[in-house]
Design a protein around this motif. Sequence first.
Motif: not given
Length: 121
Positions: A36-41, A46-57, A60-66
């Motif tokens: 997941w990425f996001r783009q503000a006006p 910008e990168f938010v999170a990825w998932s393969s065999g593991n996950v990574y955040y 700015s979103v660690k602990g809030r997004f899954t």
Amino acid sequence: QVQLVESGGGLVQAGGSLRLSCVASGRGFSSYNMAWFRQAPGKEREFVAWSSGNVYYADSVKGRFTISRDNAKNTVYLQMNSLKPEDTAVYYCAASTRYYTSTDVKTYDYWGQGIQVTVSS
């Protein structure tokens, strides 16, 4: 060719939650690195999170997004809790066929159309 379709965005008050979903068409979903990425006006995507065999955040979103995925449903999710106004952006689902994971937008091969998330204060 892979098509990605996001859903679940909308307007929420600060402190609230939303869950985004991204459904992928075609075969091979379980072998893709999904992100997941996001783009503000006025800002870069910008990168938010990825998932393969593991996950990574992103920090700015660690602990809030899954991020999670259901390979049987060709779907990746982004559960967003404790939302803040600065989380307001268009959120994009992305898929990479590369063997390595990455936070770089240029390494992702397929993109969804994006979905708006607005967090009011």
